[in-house]
Design a protein around this motif. Structure first.
Motif, short mmCIF file in Angstrom:
data_model
loop_
_atom_site.label_atom_id
_atom_site.label_comp_id
_atom_site.label_asym_id
_atom_site.label_seq_id
_atom_site.Cartn_x
_atom_site.Cartn_y
_atom_site.Cartn_z
N THR A 1 26.90 -81.16 -28.41
CA THR A 1 27.60 -82.30 -29.00
C THR A 1 26.65 -83.34 -29.58
N VAL A 2 25.36 -83.05 -29.59
CA VAL A 2 24.35 -83.96 -30.11
C VAL A 2 24.06 -83.64 -31.58
N SER A 3 23.91 -84.68 -32.39
CA SER A 3 23.56 -84.51 -33.80
C SER A 3 22.06 -84.28 -33.94
N CYS A 4 21.70 -83.42 -34.88
CA CYS A 4 20.27 -83.22 -35.19
C CYS A 4 19.91 -83.87 -36.53
N GLY A 5 20.72 -84.84 -36.95
CA GLY A 5 20.37 -85.62 -38.13
C GLY A 5 21.03 -85.20 -39.42
N ARG A 6 21.92 -84.21 -39.36
CA ARG A 6 22.66 -83.89 -40.59
C ARG A 6 23.48 -85.12 -40.98
N GLY B 1 20.55 -87.40 -31.73
CA GLY B 1 21.26 -88.48 -31.07
C GLY B 1 22.75 -88.24 -31.00
N ALA B 2 23.42 -89.06 -30.21
CA ALA B 2 24.87 -88.98 -30.05
C ALA B 2 25.39 -90.36 -29.66
N PRO B 3 26.66 -90.66 -29.96
CA PRO B 3 27.20 -91.97 -29.63
C PRO B 3 27.17 -92.28 -28.13
N TYR B 4 27.23 -91.25 -27.29
CA TYR B 4 27.35 -91.47 -25.85
C TYR B 4 26.01 -91.53 -25.11
N LEU B 5 24.91 -91.25 -25.79
CA LEU B 5 23.62 -91.32 -25.10
C LEU B 5 23.26 -92.79 -24.84
N PRO B 6 22.75 -93.12 -23.66
CA PRO B 6 22.47 -94.53 -23.32
C PRO B 6 21.37 -95.12 -24.18
N LYS B 7 21.68 -96.21 -24.89
CA LYS B 7 20.72 -96.75 -25.85
C LYS B 7 19.50 -97.38 -25.18
N GLU B 8 19.59 -97.69 -23.87
CA GLU B 8 18.41 -98.22 -23.20
C GLU B 8 17.33 -97.14 -23.03
N ASP B 9 17.75 -95.87 -23.02
CA ASP B 9 16.80 -94.76 -22.91
C ASP B 9 16.56 -94.06 -24.25
N PHE B 10 17.53 -94.14 -25.12
CA PHE B 10 17.44 -93.51 -26.44
C PHE B 10 17.53 -94.63 -27.47
N ASP B 11 16.38 -95.17 -27.83
CA ASP B 11 16.33 -96.45 -28.54
C ASP B 11 16.32 -96.33 -30.07
N ALA C 1 25.51 -81.83 -46.34
CA ALA C 1 26.30 -82.11 -45.13
C ALA C 1 27.55 -82.88 -45.51
N LYS C 2 28.58 -82.12 -45.88
CA LYS C 2 29.80 -82.77 -46.34
C LYS C 2 30.60 -83.40 -45.21
N SER C 3 30.50 -82.83 -44.02
CA SER C 3 31.22 -83.35 -42.85
C SER C 3 30.30 -83.30 -41.63
N PRO C 4 29.33 -84.20 -41.57
CA PRO C 4 28.36 -84.13 -40.48
C PRO C 4 28.96 -84.50 -39.12
N LYS C 5 28.36 -83.96 -38.10
CA LYS C 5 28.77 -84.27 -36.72
C LYS C 5 28.64 -85.78 -36.49
N PHE D 1 28.97 -80.51 -23.04
CA PHE D 1 27.72 -80.70 -23.78
C PHE D 1 27.41 -79.47 -24.64
N PHE D 2 27.46 -78.28 -24.06
CA PHE D 2 27.18 -77.05 -24.79
C PHE D 2 28.47 -76.49 -25.39
N ASN D 3 28.35 -75.88 -26.58
CA ASN D 3 29.48 -75.15 -27.14
C ASN D 3 29.14 -73.66 -27.23
N ASP D 4 30.06 -72.86 -27.68
CA ASP D 4 29.87 -71.41 -27.70
C ASP D 4 28.73 -70.98 -28.62
N PHE D 5 28.40 -71.80 -29.59
CA PHE D 5 27.35 -71.47 -30.54
C PHE D 5 25.96 -71.50 -29.90
N PHE D 6 25.83 -72.26 -28.80
CA PHE D 6 24.51 -72.44 -28.20
C PHE D 6 23.92 -71.10 -27.76
N LYS D 7 24.70 -70.26 -27.13
CA LYS D 7 24.19 -68.96 -26.65
C LYS D 7 23.71 -68.10 -27.81
N LYS D 8 24.40 -68.18 -28.95
CA LYS D 8 23.99 -67.40 -30.11
C LYS D 8 22.67 -67.92 -30.67
#
Length: 397
Positions: free
Chosen positions: A270-275, A285-295, A306-310, A348-355
């Motif tokens: 569920t984390v974006s890689c910048g698309r 990054g992701a909206p839910y990651l704590p900004k005190e640790d992820f600044d 990226a027409k519809s980015p995460k 956190f993980f989706n089905d695509f991760f294993k692939k």
């Protein structure tokens, strides 16, 4: 051949000459397979030619690689009878999103039919090759298992072998050719983003990889195709090569290509890689990651590639990796840190991760809290076996 001067020490002189030769290669300009027209035009003369190509398929006009012509336009200008073009993921002109359905088309410039290999067909149907006597493959790869151009190569070689059509690969440098790392693909998670028992980063050019597909009999029914590879000149596995043309819309520079094997894991989470930014595969990054640790923060928006980015339109908190030193291994700490900081770990993980990972074990290992060292230790037996296989197909120093 090494020539020895009279009264010289063979071993000492051999070492000196080998070092000098390696230095000479490092300092010389790399010449792509496409630029060595004298090596392959004779194989195309009088033949009906199909070309697998995208925006990277060019012949450079000078050593600076600043000016070029597309391989299809060049071949036509040299009176080669190009009858058909095949387009991989991102399309013939390289403008489509990752995973975007590509339709068959007609090239406006040449009027040639363009058949998509990333739409309803991943493997070209036999009727697509009815007007082809030789297939030319020229696509810039980045040396990562889940980058789909090697899967397209597999299917092109397979249908060509079935129909008795020769395949010529015009080799290009691997910008991630300086290391080998990652888990070996497991058969039960085989997919278009991972078809062969290789690690995520395999340290081979696309020409060498094609030789391995053929030699290991990975094509259907163990068939092999009539394969020719036009090799690079002045290339070594440690050569630094900044791709002069983007290999796909979301790999905008050398840093993104170097980080890609490590950061792409986030595509299966569920984390974006910048698309949806101009820093694709250089941030996460992701909206839910704590900004005190992820600044570091960014807000994905629709853009080229990226027409519809995460997390579109949402502020994401994460890390900026653009100043990280060049990698010679896969980094797992960013993925593990994001997982550890996520409250809802079940989603956190989706089905695509294993692939992407090519294994069911990596997700389990992270969820069990295994250390990076322990995880990587489980990769080593497979990597050693792969290196033995790989060695049979290497063409460069």
């Amino acid at each position: 051949m090494t020539l020895l001067a009279c009264n010289s020490s063979p071993k000492k002189n051999q070492a000196h000459n080998d070092t000098a030769a390696h230095t000479q290669i490092e300092n010389a300009a790399i010449v792509t397979g496409a630029n060595q027209t004298e090596a392959y035009l004779k194989l195309l003369k009088g033949k009906k030619v199909g070309v697998v190509a995208n925006q990277t398929s060019v012949i450079f006009k000078d050593a600076s690689e600043e000016t070029h012509t597309h391989i299809v336009d060049s071949l036509i200008a040299m009176n080669v009878n190009v009858t058909t073009v095949f387009a991989p993921e991102h399309g013939f002109r390289g403008t489509a999103d990752a995973g975007e359905y590509i339709k068959d088309d007609v090239d406006e410039k040449t009027g040639l039919p363009v058949f998509s290999l990333y739409g309803k067909n991943r493997k070209p149907p036999a009727e697509f090759l009815e007007n082809i006597e030789v297939m030319l493959f020229d696509v810039q790869d980045v040396g990562v298992r889940f980058y789909t151009y090697i899967s397209t190569l597999h299917y092109v070689m397979e249908i060509a072998a079935e129909l008795g059509v020769p395949v010529i690969i015009l080799d290009r440098p691997n910008p991630n050719g300086h290391y080998i790392d990652g888990p070996i693909l497991e058969e039960d998670v085989k997919s278009f983003v991972g078809m062969h028992p290789v690690p995520i980063v395999y340290g081979m050019t696309i020409g060498e990889y094609g030789k391995m597909i053929n030699g290991e009999k990975w094509l259907a029914n163990n068939i092999q195709c009539d394969l020719t590879v036009v090799p690079l000149q002045n290339y070594t596995y440690t050569s630094e090569y900044n791709l002069p043309i983007l290999p796909s819309p979301n790999l905008p520079n050398a840093k993104s290509i170097n980080l890609y094997p490590s950061v792409c894991f986030f595509e299966g989470t569920t984390v974006s890689c910048g698309r949806g930014t101009e820093m694709q595969f250089q941030i996460f990054g992701a909206p839910y990651l704590p900004k005190e640790d992820f600044d570091f923060s960014f807000t994905p928006q629709p853009n080229f590639g990226a027409k519809s980015p995460k997390h579109e339109g949402e502020v994401c908190y994460g890390k900026d990796l653009r100043t990280v030193d060049s990698l010679d291994e896969i980094r797992l700490d960013w993925l593990i840190d994001a997982y550890t900081a996520t409250a809802d770990k079940k989603t956190f993980f989706n089905d695509f991760f294993k692939k992407l990972a090519g294994t069911t074990k990596l997700q389990e290992q992270i969820e069990q809290g295994m250390s990076i060292e322990a995880i990587k230790a489980t990769w080593q037996p497979g990597l050693e076996d792969f290196k033995t296989t790989r060695a049979k197909y290497l063409m460069y120093n």
